[in-house]
Design an enzyme around this catalytic site. Structure first.
Site, PDB file in Angstrom:
ATOM      1  N   ASN A  62      37.028  71.372  77.168  1.00 28.91           N
ATOM      2  CA  ASN A  62      38.218  71.846  76.448  1.00 28.91           C
ATOM      3  C   ASN A  62      38.991  70.611  76.001  1.00 28.91           C
ATOM      4  OD1 ASN A  62      40.594  72.924  75.536  1.00 28.91           O
ATOM      5  ND2 ASN A  62      41.265  73.723  77.529  1.00 28.91           N
TER       6      ASN A  62
ATOM      7  N   LYS B 236      41.509  70.445  74.161  1.00 26.79           N
ATOM      8  CA  LYS B 236      42.950  70.720  73.948  1.00 26.79           C
ATOM      9  C   LYS B 236      43.385  70.134  72.601  1.00 26.79           C
ATOM     10  CE  LYS B 236      43.449  71.064  78.899  1.00 26.79           C
ATOM     11  NZ  LYS B 236      44.277  70.949  80.082  1.00 26.79           N
TER      12      LYS B 236
ATOM     13  N   HIS C 181      44.393  80.565  78.487  1.00 29.62           N
ATOM     14  CA  HIS C 181      44.626  79.301  79.205  1.00 29.62           C
ATOM     15  C   HIS C 181      46.085  79.239  79.643  1.00 29.62           C
ATOM     16  CE1 HIS C 181      44.895  75.045  80.089  1.00 29.62           C
ATOM     17  NE2 HIS C 181      43.575  75.024  80.135  1.00 29.62           N
TER      18      HIS C 181
ATOM     19  N   GLU D 277      48.129  76.937  79.592  1.00 28.36           N
ATOM     20  CA  GLU D 277      49.019  76.259  78.632  1.00 28.36           C
ATOM     21  C   GLU D 277      49.456  77.227  77.535  1.00 28.36           C
ATOM     22  OE1 GLU D 277      46.379  72.977  77.918  1.00 28.36           O
ATOM     23  OE2 GLU D 277      46.748  72.259  79.955  1.00 28.36           O
TER      24      GLU D 277
ATOM     25  N   GLU E 135      41.447  78.385  87.100  1.00 31.11           N
ATOM     26  CA  GLU E 135      42.107  77.099  86.898  1.00 31.11           C
ATOM     27  C   GLU E 135      43.480  77.134  87.582  1.00 31.11           C
ATOM     28  OE1 GLU E 135      40.452  74.832  83.236  1.00 31.11           O
ATOM     29  OE2 GLU E 135      42.180  75.994  82.623  1.00 31.11           O
TER      30      GLU E 135
ATOM     31  N   GLY F   2      45.215  68.561  84.952  1.00 31.75           N
ATOM     32  CA  GLY F   2      45.756  67.299  84.459  1.00 31.75           C
ATOM     33  C   GLY F   2      46.494  66.485  85.504  1.00 31.75           C
TER      34      GLY F   2
ATOM     35  N   SER G 223      41.151  69.042  86.852  1.00 32.92           N
ATOM     36  CA  SER G 223      40.846  67.677  87.313  1.00 32.92           C
ATOM     37  C   SER G 223      39.390  67.509  87.758  1.00 32.92           C
ATOM     38  CB  SER G 223      41.816  67.269  88.426  1.00 32.92           C
ATOM     39  OG  SER G 223      43.147  67.238  87.930  1.00 32.92           O
TER      40      SER G 223
HETATM   41  P1  13P Z   1      41.874  68.724  83.238  1.00 36.15           P
HETATM   42  O1  13P Z   1      40.374  68.664  83.443  1.00 36.15           O
HETATM   43  O2  13P Z   1      42.377  67.650  82.314  1.00 36.15           O
HETATM   44  O3  13P Z   1      42.609  68.815  84.520  1.00 36.15           O
HETATM   45  O4  13P Z   1      42.165  70.095  82.430  1.00 36.15           O
HETATM   46  C1  13P Z   1      41.641  71.267  82.927  1.00 36.15           C
HETATM   47  C2  13P Z   1      41.824  72.322  81.920  1.00 36.15           C
HETATM   48  O5  13P Z   1      42.926  72.780  81.669  1.00 36.15           O
HETATM   49  C3  13P Z   1      40.634  72.796  81.196  1.00 36.15           C
HETATM   50  O6  13P Z   1      40.892  73.954  80.477  1.00 36.15           O
END
Ligand code: 13P
Length: 256
Positions: A9, A11, A95, A97, A167, A173, A213
């Site tokens: 992903n 983003k 997601h 976010e 997640e 992150g 992560s």
């Molecule tokens: P990270 O791997 O950067 O922690 O992000 C995870 C994520 O949100 C994948 O959709």
């Protein structure tokens, strides 16, 4: 047997100019690697160039969102029909976010899942609790509510095509991945919810990923857990060698 699935992903990262070398390197590093299903989800602007670059490769294309109408006056939105037409096989939905920054609610997400399935896209449905909720001991309750909103629209015949991603928001992150045990416990619970709703066969068929992560160093221990079928990877998918190492987690000669 569920085939492992690794999803990058990206983003809101990578211009077209930056996407080209990343995808070119990935196709090279992962050439002919078939033990794992590999999906990249670049931003919309890079989908076309990605589609061109991964043609005839073992890498599939996914998007990071969609809107639940076919077309029409919805300024700024992208439909499942458009994603299907550009060559996407997968789409990430719900997601955290999107839930947090764009106020997506469970009803919106359920409609998006339905729309994805109607257009032949496999939804990667994200669920997960906040740190506060974990500390309060209500992580399972939160995940159950998120999953049940999806179950309310997900037809038994479609359920087998869905992918879920656990997640935990506190792991995204932050560099602090969930322990394999904690991730396994929640994913096992998710599979039980699937079993209760859709039966054993479907529950054993649906792939459930862990995200938060994930990196080449912790992937192997996560994948050793019986219910974890792959990873949804953010930061570590933005560098070709890192993502390739992660995808080849099971090969001692996987080092790039
Ligand atoms: P990270 O791997 O950067 O922690 O992000 C995870 C994520 O949100 C994948 O959709």
């Amino acid at each position: 047997m569920r085939k492992p699935l690794m999803v990058g992903n990206w983003k809101m990262n990578k211009t077209i100019t930056e996407s080209i070398p990343l995808i070119t390197d990935l196709t090279e590093f992962l050439k002919d690697y078939r033990k794992t299903e590999i999906v990249i989800c670049p931003p919309y602007t890079s989908l076309w160039v990605a589609r061109e670059l991964i043609q005839d490769s073992n890498i599939l294309l996914g998007a990071q969102n969609l809107y639940f109408q076919n077309d029409g006056a919805y300024t700024g939105e992208i439909s499942a029909r458009m994603l299907q037409n550009i060559g996407c096989s997968y789409v990430i939905l719900g997601h955290s976010e999107r839930r947090e920054y764009f106020q997506e609610n469970s009803k919106d997400i359920a409609r998006k899942v339905q729309q994805a399935l109607d257009f032949g896209l496999k939804p990667i449905i994200c669920v997960g609790e906040k740190l506060k909720e974990r500390n309060e001991g209500i992580a399972q309750k939160v995940v159950k509510e998120e999953v049940e909103a999806i179950f309310s629209i997900l037809k038994p015949l479609d359920a087998g095509r869905a992918v879920f991603a656990y997640e935990p928001i506190w792991a995204i992150g932050t560099g602090k991945a969930a322990t394999p045990r904690d991730a396994q416990d929640m994913i096992k619970y998710l599979r039980k919810l699937l079993k209760d709703k859709y039966g054993k066969k479907t529950a054993e068929q649906v792939r459930i990923l862990y995200g938060g992560s994930v990196n080449p160093d912790n992937i192997k221990a996560l994948m050793a857990e019986p219910d974890i079928d792959g990873a949804l990877v953010g930061g570590a998918s933005l560098q070709a060698d890192t993502f390739a190492r992660l995808v080849k987690y099971n090969d001692s000669n996987g080092l790039i």
